[in-house]
Design a protein around this motif. Structure first.
Motif: not given
Length: 199
Positions: A84-106
């Motif tokens: 279960i922790n492995e799947q939660l880590s996978e979800l966190d990885f998916r949620l973090q995709r491109w996390i810095r992009v809007p800040r860089v784009c701004a």
């Protein structure tokens, strides 16, 4: 001047588009919405629907992450928490995709806006050498107006990217909370019954 304005529009549109891509990753990290799945499993009716929900997940080709969660819950107790922790880590990885992009784009939108505004001002002031005294004020006003418009366009792009970033942050947080509640409910139901096809 038109070329400079079009360049500013292109930069801002690209930045906003990339930021919306980040919002998409934040709102759809998995195929199925855990809030809807949780609603289906709530109460006594949800207990009766447990096997049906698991079967529906198994039959949804895009629901690979959800299938892994259900399979993890059907695992032996000594492996269940790790899986279960492995799947939660996978979800966190998916949620973090491109996390810095809007800040860089701004940052890109504002910097490009000011740079192109300076270029527009320079182009506009280039006509002063050949202008008569009566036209100089008009040229200055037009150049300043064009430069301010392009700078405002860049600032609008910046504000939009930041707004999208905040929405993506809220969506990620809500998704994690809904997922935690869904997994907790699945765990409580899995103690009573486990779908054979997912073991």
């Amino acid at each position: 001047m038109i070329a400079v304005t079009l360049a500013a529009l292109l930069v801002v549109a690209t930045c906003i588009g990339a930021s919306f891509r980040r919002l998409y990753f934040a709102t759809t990290p998995t195929a199925l919405d855990p809030a809807i799945l949780l609603k289906e499993l709530t109460g006594e009716k949800g207990r009766a629907r447990y096997l049906d929900v698991c079967a529906a997940i198994a039959q949804t080709p895009e629901a690979d992450w959800e299938r892994e969660v259900v399979a993890a819950l059907a695992s032996p107790p000594e492996l269940r928490a790790a899986l279960i922790n492995e799947q939660l880590s996978e979800l966190d990885f998916r949620l973090q995709r491109w996390i810095r992009v809007p800040r860089v784009c701004a940052s890109i939108a504002s910097s490009a806006g000011f740079l192109l505004a300076a270029s527009a001002l320079r182009i506009g002031l280039g006509d002063i050498d050949t202008a008569v005294d009566a036209d100089i004020t008009e040229i200055l006003n037009r150049a300043a107006f064009d430069a301010l418009g392009i700078a405002a366009l860049g600032m609008w792009g910046t504000v939009t990217c930041i707004s999208i970033q905040m929405q993506a942050r809220r969506a990620s947080k809500a998704r994690l909370q809904a997922t935690d509640k869904w997994i907790e409910r699945l765990e409580s139901l899995a103690l009573g019954s486990q779908p054979e096809q997912l073991r």
